[in-house]
Every structure is written in structure tokens, then in C-alpha cells.
Design an enzyme around this catalytic site. Structure first.
Site, short mmCIF file in Angstrom:
data_model
loop_
_atom_site.label_atom_id
_atom_site.label_comp_id
_atom_site.label_asym_id
_atom_site.label_seq_id
_atom_site.Cartn_x
_atom_site.Cartn_y
_atom_site.Cartn_z
N ARG A 7 62.62 46.14 -11.45
CA ARG A 7 61.61 46.75 -10.55
C ARG A 7 62.16 47.38 -9.28
O ARG A 7 61.42 48.03 -8.56
CB ARG A 7 60.53 45.73 -10.16
CG ARG A 7 59.85 45.04 -11.32
CD ARG A 7 59.15 46.01 -12.24
NE ARG A 7 58.26 45.34 -13.18
CZ ARG A 7 57.91 45.84 -14.35
NH1 ARG A 7 58.38 47.00 -14.74
NH2 ARG A 7 57.09 45.21 -15.14
N ASN A 13 62.49 52.21 -15.63
CA ASN A 13 61.15 52.61 -15.16
C ASN A 13 60.85 52.07 -13.76
O ASN A 13 59.90 51.33 -13.53
CB ASN A 13 60.05 52.22 -16.16
CG ASN A 13 60.01 50.75 -16.49
OD1 ASN A 13 60.96 50.01 -16.23
ND2 ASN A 13 58.90 50.29 -17.04
N ASP A 61 62.56 41.32 -22.49
CA ASP A 61 61.61 42.31 -21.97
C ASP A 61 60.90 41.74 -20.74
O ASP A 61 59.69 41.92 -20.56
CB ASP A 61 60.59 42.75 -23.04
CG ASP A 61 59.85 44.03 -22.63
OD1 ASP A 61 60.15 44.57 -21.55
OD2 ASP A 61 58.96 44.47 -23.39
N HIS A 84 54.98 41.30 -13.00
CA HIS A 84 53.93 42.05 -12.30
C HIS A 84 53.34 41.17 -11.21
O HIS A 84 53.43 39.94 -11.27
CB HIS A 84 52.82 42.47 -13.27
CG HIS A 84 53.25 43.54 -14.23
ND1 HIS A 84 53.53 44.82 -13.85
CD2 HIS A 84 53.47 43.49 -15.57
CE1 HIS A 84 53.90 45.54 -14.90
NE2 HIS A 84 53.88 44.74 -15.97
O1 DOR Z 1 54.79 45.05 -21.70
C1 DOR Z 1 55.61 45.85 -21.28
N1 DOR Z 1 55.88 45.96 -19.97
N2 DOR Z 1 56.22 46.64 -22.17
C2 DOR Z 1 57.01 47.66 -21.78
O2 DOR Z 1 57.53 48.36 -22.62
C3 DOR Z 1 57.20 47.94 -20.33
C4 DOR Z 1 56.97 46.74 -19.52
C5 DOR Z 1 56.84 47.02 -18.05
O3 DOR Z 1 57.63 47.78 -17.50
O4 DOR Z 1 55.97 46.42 -17.41
#
Ligand code: DOR
Length: 449
Positions: free
Chosen positions: A87, A117, A328, A332
Site C-alpha cells: 500500500r 497498485n 495476496d 484495508h
Molecule cells: O481481493 C483483492 N484485493 N484482490 C486483488 O486482486 C487486489 C487486492 C487489493 O489490492 O486490495
């Protein structure tokens, strides 16, 4: 003379040297200095590398010696997570390089790849260098940036892959989004050959996903939520396999979630296509049932699927179709996950539960511990071309000491990660890292408990 660490009497498992037995490891100045076998775990098991496992006592020269008694514990090469979202830059309210790498070492990882990202997107060497500088300043473990395939991850124009590669990117991916344009994917795979790095594909046909938020099936109908069909993933897995065959590029399929994807990858491997694949603990531990009460902590992309998919993924891990278990890790903020299911962002905070969840596969007899180390360290290192995941003399001292019998309750509020978003809160898992050593630095949160 620098500091020394002696790990005594641990059950060492290091598939890179064929080691599976009790022994001692001496670390000096952040490197493995010596490794000594005391006895094999099972007499019938052949220790391949007897010559480095001398029967002489370890050569303890350093005056500053820290001794770690690992009797009854496993000593493994540090785990490598090839799919983490750190992040930073841009979303420091979700996670930072400092907190994400701390979560990694808490979870037994000593290296991770961070997805691009961020904001700005890691689509140029300035962002790559920023990430590496922040890691140098604040990182608890090794961080290997993954560069974006397309500028701004918009899928429209290839990013400067060469410059990012020179700056330190070890792979390219638009993860979080697919590369919808087949020609751009073709070009990326062509470049992957030149740089000899993998293209990590987030396989999703956005038209088929149609802004769905969970697996498509009877449950999505009952819940009144828009579904994402398995086909959304599988058509892109099929397309990318065909393009990898065409270009002879290096394709790695991210977060495999469906039985159909496993079968496509199995067939492609049999046909000699250069494809590797990863899945994540949530895809073999839980099903779409986890979203029944609209729990946004179980909202993830691709979505949790059915029991049949879970079984196929386990079989894919068992027979080698799926090479890697990656987290992964997608932290958040609590407020974002507190929204309605439709609006909440996708993602699971995974670094601190991955090992415990994956050890359930060992308990079920699907993988041995040695095979688990292959999926969580050796294969990621091989795919990424990283010279690590080994306890060989001279290697960086990256190791994890794990208590396979220790039960622990997942308490997200205690995560080092800022992301508390996990559907596994309250689960009792057996087997956890008790101490992680990264570049010779000891993180021993459990020993002092
Ligand atoms: O659940 C997900 N969150 N899948 C992804 O491919 C991206 C990721 C995110 O960046 O939050």
C-alpha cells in the site's frame, strides 16, 4: 567480530539441500556460517548432503553468542510471499512498508513481493526506487517490487518494463486488475522472455465479472448479490496460457480460485507451456459460505468459491499443478470494510495467518512439511530468480523457527498489519512461527511471551 547466533537442536528442513533432520545452525554476521546434523529425523531417510553436515562441533568463535534452543521445533528457510499489497506509496492509512514487513516476519516470511497498485502506481523506476529506499530505511524483511505491466494499470499502454527491471522489479503484473487487451498481454509476455522475469496475471474478464461481488451461484441469488462466474477467471487463464504458448513467455497465474483454472493449468503444463501458478490460503480453507452473513472481511477478488473448487485446489497443490501458496495480503481500513457488501473493497489481510492455515494441508496429509516449504519458499524463489530460500553455508541468514504443536487463536486486533480484515478471526490454528530471523536479525516475539 560481529554477532553470532546458534540455533540448537532444531528439526531442520531445507529441501534445497535435502536436509530433514535434527541439528544446529550457526549464524555469523547475518550469514549461515555452519550447519551440523546431530541425527536424522527418520533413520531410513537419506540425508543427501552429509558432507556439509559435519559431525564436528560447531566452530564457536564469536564472543557475542546468542543461543536459541530449538529442541522440539522446526527450523525452515524463511518463507517468501510472492504476492503482497504493501500500500505504500499512497495508501498509508491501510498499510505501510514498515507495518507490512513487520506482519511478514510475524508470519514467518523473510521476503515478499509487493504489488504495484499503489498511488502513484509502480509503473516507473522512480516509484520502484522509492519502495526500495523505504524498505532499506524501515523494512523488517526483504522486499522485491513488482512493476505494473501497463501505465497507471489502465491496461492501455505498456509501462517502461526495462527501466523498472533495471531499478529492481522482479516481475510485472497489473494485479488488482486484469490486462483485458490480448495484444498488450502478448507484448508483455514477449518482454518477459527478454528480461527472464514472470508476468503475474490477474485473470479476470471484467465484462463477465460485470461488477459482481461474490461467486456466482445459488448463494449469490439467495443473498441478492451480483455474482462473478468461474468463467470470468477461466477464460483469461485459457487466453494467457495460449499467449504464453505463442510467445514462449513466462506466465505466472495469480490467486487461482476455481477447479476449471486448475485443470487448464494442469493441461498446459502437460503440454510443455511455461506456466506456473499460485493460490492463497483462503481458497483452500473456506468457501463462499463465509459471505453468507454479508461479512465484508470475506469479500475478495477473485471471490471465494465452492467446496468442489476447494477440493480441486487442494488436488492441484498435491499433484504440483499449483506451485506456490501466496498470501495476496490485501489490507484495508476498518471503515472501508464497514460499508455495505457491494461497496466494501475486496481483500484479506493474510500474512499473519498463512502459515497456520497452510499447515492444515500437512495435517490433512495433502503436503509434507518439506513440500510446504517448497510452495512457500523454494518455488517462489525459483520463479522470481531469487537466490534465497536456502540454509546453505554462505547464504543470508533468513530462517523461521516454527512450533507445529502450538495452538493459537487468530486475533486480528493483535496483527502487526494495519489491516485487520480477516474472515479467520477467532479461528484456532495449530502450528505457528515462534521466531523469525531475517538477515541475521532476530524477531522473537513468542519466546519472551
Ligand atoms: O481481493 C483483492 N484485493 N484482490 C486483488 O486482486 C487486489 C487486492 C487489493 O489490492 O486490495
Amino acid at each position: 567480530m560481529g554477532s553470532s547466533i546458534l540455533i540448537k537442536n532444531g528439526h531442520i528442513i531445507d529441501p534445497s539441500q535435502g536436509i530433514d533432520g535434527v541439528g544446529d545452525i550457526l549464524i555469523e554476521d547475518g550469514k549461515i556460517k555452519e550447519i551440523k546434523k546431530i541425527r536424522s529425523s527418520e533413520d531410513k531417510k537419506k540425508i543427501k548432503n552429509e558432507e556439509i553436515l559435519t559431525s564436528q562441533p560447531l566452530n564457536l568463535l564469536s564472543p557475542q553468542l546468542k543461543i536459541i534452543d530449538a529442541a522440539g521445533l522446526y527450523v525452515l528457510p524463511g518463507l517468501i510471499d510472492m504476492h503482497t499489497h504493501l500500500r505504500e506509496p499512497g495508501f498509508e492509512y491501510k498499510e505501510t512498508i514498515k507495518t507490512g514487513t513487520m506482519a511478514a516476519v510475524m508470519g514467518g516470511f523473510t521476503a515478499l513481493c509487493c504489488m504495484p497498485n499503489t498511488n502513484p502506481v509502480n509503473d516507473n523506476e522512480t516509484v520502484t526506487e522509492f519502495i526500495l529506499r523505504r524498505t532499506y530505511a524501515e523494512g523488517a524483511c526483504h522486499v522485491y517490487p513488482v512493476g505494473a505491466i501497463t501505465k497507471g494499470q489502465t491496461g492501455e499502454e505498456l509501462a517502461e518494463l526495462g527501466m523498472m527491471h533495471d531499478a529492481g522489479c522482479v516481475a510485472f503484473s497489473d494485479d488488482g486488475r486484469p490486462v483485458m487487451n490480448g495484444l498488450i498481454m502478448r507484448r508483455a509476455l514477449e518482454y518477459s522472455r527478454i528480461f527472464n522475469v514472470p508476468i503475474i496475471s490477474h485473470c479476470e474478464d471484467l465484462d463477465l465479472s460485470e461488477s459482481g461481488v461474490m461467486n456466482e451461484g445459488s448463494l449469490s441469488t439467495i443473498l441478492g448479490l451480483k455474482g462473478i462466474p468461474s468463467a470470468s477467471e477461466e477464460v483469461m487463464v485459457a487466453r494467457d496460457i495460449i499467449l504464453a504458448g505463442l510467445t514462449r513467455g513466462r506466465l505466472h497465474i495469480a490467486h487461482v480460485s476455481t477447479a476449471g483454472s486448475v485443470e487448464l493449468i494442469r493441461r498446459a503444463k502437460n503440454d510443455g507451456v511455461d506456466v506456473t501458478a499460485e493460490t492463497c490460503p483462503h481458497y483452500f480453507s473456506i468457501t463462499e459460505d463465509a459471505v453468507k452473513n454479508y461479512d465484508t472481511n470475506a469479500k475478495v477478488t477473485p471471490p471465494l468459491r465452492t467446496q468442489r473448487d476447494v477440493e480441486a485446489i487442494k488436488e492441484g497443490l498435491r499433484d504440483g499443478t499449483i506451485d506456490v501458496i501466496a498470501t495476496d495480503h490485501a489490507p484495508h481500513h476498518r471503515d472501508e470494510k464497514l460499508q455495505e457488501f457491494d461497496r466494501a473493497p475486496s481483500g484479506i489481510s493474510g500474512l499473519e495467518t498463512a502459515l497456520g492455515l497452510s499447515l492444515r494441508l500437512v495435517e490433512e496429509g495433502i503436503l509434507t512439511i518439506s513440500q510446504l516449504v517448497e510452495k512457500m519458499a523454494i518455488n517462489p524463489a525459483r520463479i522470481l530468480g531469487l537466490n534465497m530460500a536456502t540454509l546453505k553455508v554462505g547464504a543470508d541468514a533468513d530462517a523461521v523457527i516454527m512450533d507445529i504443536n502450538k495452538e493459537f487463536k487468530v486475533e486480528s486486533k493483535k496483527f502487526a498489519s494495519m489491516g485487520k480484515n480477516t474472515p479467520f478471526d477467532g479461528w484456532v490454528l495449530k502450528g505457528m512461527p515462534v521466531l523469525t530471523i531475517c538477515k541475521g536479525k532476530v524477531f522473537d516475539w513468542m519466546i519472551d511471551e
